[in-house]
Design a protein around this motif. Structure first.
Motif, mmCIF file in Angstrom:
data_model
loop_
_atom_site.group_PDB
_atom_site.id
_atom_site.type_symbol
_atom_site.label_atom_id
_atom_site.label_comp_id
_atom_site.label_asym_id
_atom_site.label_seq_id
_atom_site.Cartn_x
_atom_site.Cartn_y
_atom_site.Cartn_z
ATOM 1 N N PHE A 101 42.519 -20.110 -38.655
ATOM 2 C CA PHE A 101 41.731 -19.102 -37.946
ATOM 3 C C PHE A 101 40.358 -18.879 -38.562
ATOM 4 N N ASN A 102 40.187 -19.211 -39.844
ATOM 5 C CA ASN A 102 38.876 -19.041 -40.476
ATOM 6 C C ASN A 102 37.818 -19.967 -39.888
ATOM 7 N N ASN A 103 38.259 -21.017 -39.193
ATOM 8 C CA ASN A 103 37.317 -21.943 -38.559
ATOM 9 C C ASN A 103 37.033 -21.577 -37.110
ATOM 10 N N SER A 104 37.582 -20.467 -36.638
ATOM 11 C CA SER A 104 37.340 -20.025 -35.262
ATOM 12 C C SER A 104 35.906 -19.515 -35.137
ATOM 13 N N THR A 105 35.280 -19.793 -33.996
ATOM 14 C CA THR A 105 33.881 -19.408 -33.807
ATOM 15 C C THR A 105 33.663 -18.789 -32.430
ATOM 16 N N LEU A 106 32.620 -17.972 -32.336
ATOM 17 C CA LEU A 106 32.138 -17.414 -31.080
ATOM 18 C C LEU A 106 30.629 -17.288 -31.229
ATOM 19 N N THR A 107 29.879 -18.004 -30.396
ATOM 20 C CA THR A 107 28.431 -18.052 -30.562
ATOM 21 C C THR A 107 27.825 -16.650 -30.489
ATOM 22 N N GLY A 108 26.947 -16.363 -31.462
ATOM 23 C CA GLY A 108 26.309 -15.059 -31.532
ATOM 24 C C GLY A 108 27.127 -14.011 -32.252
ATOM 25 N N PHE A 109 28.324 -14.390 -32.739
ATOM 26 C CA PHE A 109 29.221 -13.453 -33.410
ATOM 27 C C PHE A 109 29.686 -14.042 -34.738
ATOM 28 N N ALA A 110 30.123 -13.157 -35.631
ATOM 29 C CA ALA A 110 30.722 -13.565 -36.900
ATOM 30 C C ALA A 110 32.181 -13.134 -36.910
ATOM 31 N N LEU A 111 33.048 -13.998 -37.430
ATOM 32 C CA LEU A 111 34.472 -13.686 -37.512
ATOM 33 C C LEU A 111 34.719 -12.675 -38.618
ATOM 34 N N ASP A 112 35.371 -11.556 -38.271
ATOM 35 C CA ASP A 112 35.716 -10.559 -39.282
ATOM 36 C C ASP A 112 36.732 -11.152 -40.248
ATOM 37 N N SER A 113 36.628 -10.786 -41.504
ATOM 38 C CA SER A 113 37.532 -11.326 -42.513
ATOM 39 C C SER A 113 38.894 -10.646 -42.436
ATOM 40 N N ALA A 114 39.896 -11.285 -43.054
ATOM 41 C CA ALA A 114 41.237 -10.701 -43.129
ATOM 42 C C ALA A 114 41.157 -9.389 -43.913
ATOM 43 N N PRO A 115 42.019 -8.377 -43.633
ATOM 44 C CA PRO A 115 43.145 -8.452 -42.702
ATOM 45 C C PRO A 115 42.792 -8.137 -41.257
ATOM 46 N N SER A 116 41.507 -7.860 -40.967
ATOM 47 C CA SER A 116 41.136 -7.578 -39.582
ATOM 48 C C SER A 116 41.459 -8.770 -38.692
ATOM 49 N N SER A 117 41.119 -9.971 -39.177
ATOM 50 C CA SER A 117 41.485 -11.193 -38.471
ATOM 51 C C SER A 117 42.618 -11.865 -39.224
ATOM 52 N N GLY A 118 43.420 -12.614 -38.514
ATOM 53 C CA GLY A 118 44.557 -13.270 -39.149
ATOM 54 C C GLY A 118 45.230 -14.214 -38.186
ATOM 55 N N PRO A 119 46.442 -14.669 -38.510
ATOM 56 C CA PRO A 119 47.115 -15.675 -37.693
ATOM 57 C C PRO A 119 47.286 -15.301 -36.223
ATOM 58 N N ARG A 120 47.333 -13.989 -35.919
ATOM 59 C CA ARG A 120 47.537 -13.584 -34.525
ATOM 60 C C ARG A 120 46.402 -12.732 -33.974
ATOM 61 N N ASN A 121 45.339 -12.566 -34.735
ATOM 62 C CA ASN A 121 44.209 -11.763 -34.272
ATOM 63 C C ASN A 121 42.903 -12.424 -34.687
ATOM 64 N N LEU A 122 41.979 -12.509 -33.734
ATOM 65 C CA LEU A 122 40.623 -12.938 -34.033
ATOM 66 C C LEU A 122 39.698 -11.812 -33.600
ATOM 67 N N ASN A 123 38.989 -11.225 -34.559
ATOM 68 C CA ASN A 123 38.067 -10.135 -34.269
ATOM 69 C C ASN A 123 36.656 -10.562 -34.664
ATOM 70 N N PHE A 124 35.753 -10.510 -33.702
ATOM 71 C CA PHE A 124 34.380 -10.954 -33.922
ATOM 72 C C PHE A 124 33.414 -9.779 -33.799
ATOM 73 N N THR A 125 32.378 -9.794 -34.630
ATOM 74 C CA THR A 125 31.308 -8.805 -34.565
ATOM 75 C C THR A 125 29.989 -9.535 -34.341
ATOM 76 N N GLY A 126 29.228 -9.079 -33.357
ATOM 77 C CA GLY A 126 27.954 -9.728 -33.060
ATOM 78 C C GLY A 126 27.288 -9.047 -31.889
ATOM 79 N N GLU A 127 26.725 -9.843 -30.985
ATOM 80 C CA GLU A 127 26.046 -9.251 -29.830
ATOM 81 C C GLU A 127 25.977 -10.254 -28.693
ATOM 82 N N LEU A 128 26.325 -9.780 -27.494
ATOM 83 C CA LEU A 128 26.173 -10.582 -26.280
ATOM 84 C C LEU A 128 25.654 -9.664 -25.184
ATOM 85 N N ALA A 129 24.416 -9.903 -24.755
ATOM 86 C CA ALA A 129 23.771 -9.053 -23.761
ATOM 87 C C ALA A 129 24.339 -9.316 -22.369
ATOM 88 N N HIS A 130 24.068 -8.386 -21.458
ATOM 89 C CA HIS A 130 24.461 -8.553 -20.058
ATOM 90 C C HIS A 130 23.883 -9.854 -19.510
#
Length: 206
Positions: A117-146
């Motif tokens: 999961f540490n290699n998961s990506t979402l353009t314009g966002f950063a993957l939150d570190s564990a324990p926020s993200s983990g084997p069953r959760n991917l939480n990203f912080t960033g920005e995507l406009a309308h």
């Protein structure tokens, strides 16, 4: 002992191995469980082994849940699946967070996880570190406009349900925006900064 059997024994003695068909779990279908938040399209399933291409457009901040059906195969490609997903923001608001959550039935769950999961990506966002993200959760912080579009990449490992069986799991996705209190604090902070700058300017003139 015949010649063929002798040759087989010799091969094993020198580190050889016998190739056998392997069993694996394969994703056979993806459907929308809760599509109130927008639209979903499955653009590739089965064309390339272990590859899924998805497309999703959000028209509101309501979550969209996808149900994956997993079957059994002998000698097929194993885990994990590499998923590429195009995500469009048509909500009229700027997103600052995005979340993926895996859930399974309370009985019969196979322990589906995000692989590496540490290699998961979402353009314009950063993957939150564990324990926020983990084997069953991917939480990203960033920005995507309308009207913005982002691409997510991650890997899923659906476990083999066994011959003659099928299993399901759900992948829920939801974008979030700042709460009104956050906007209020931001505006208050900007107002205070403006006041301090104006006060400093007056003191310098005096």
């Amino acid at each position: 002992m015949n010649v063929k059997f002798k040759a087989l024994v010799a091969a094993l003695a020198f580190g050889g191995s016998i190739s056998t068909a392997s069993a694996a779990g394969v994703i056979t279908d993806v459907t929308v469980n809760n599509g109130a938040g927008g639209t979903f399209e499955l653009t590739n399933l089965g064309t390339d082994p272990n590859v899924l291409d998805l497309s999703k457009a959000f028209t509101s901040l309501d979550q969209i849940s996808l149900t994956f059906t997993v079957g059994h195969t002998n000698g097929g490609p194993g885990n994990p699946y590499v998923v590429t997903e195009t995500i469009a923001n048509n909500t009229g608001q700027t997103w600052l967070d995005y979340h993926f959550i895996i859930t399974e039935p309370t009985t019969g769950g196979q322990g589906v996880v995000f692989t590496n999961f540490n290699n998961s990506t979402l353009t314009g966002f950063a993957l939150d570190s564990a324990p926020s993200s983990g084997p069953r959760n991917l939480n990203f912080t960033g920005e995507l406009a309308h009207q913005g579009v982002a691409t997510a990449t991650f890997s899923l490992s659906p476990f083999d349900p066994g011959a003659g069986n099928t299993a399901t799991f759900t992948l829920t996705q939801v974008p979030t925006i700042p709460e009104p209190e956050t906007y209020a604090m931001l505006l208050a902070g900007l107002g205070l900064m403006g006041y301090m700058a104006k006060r400093t300017s007056r003191n310098e003139k005096a």
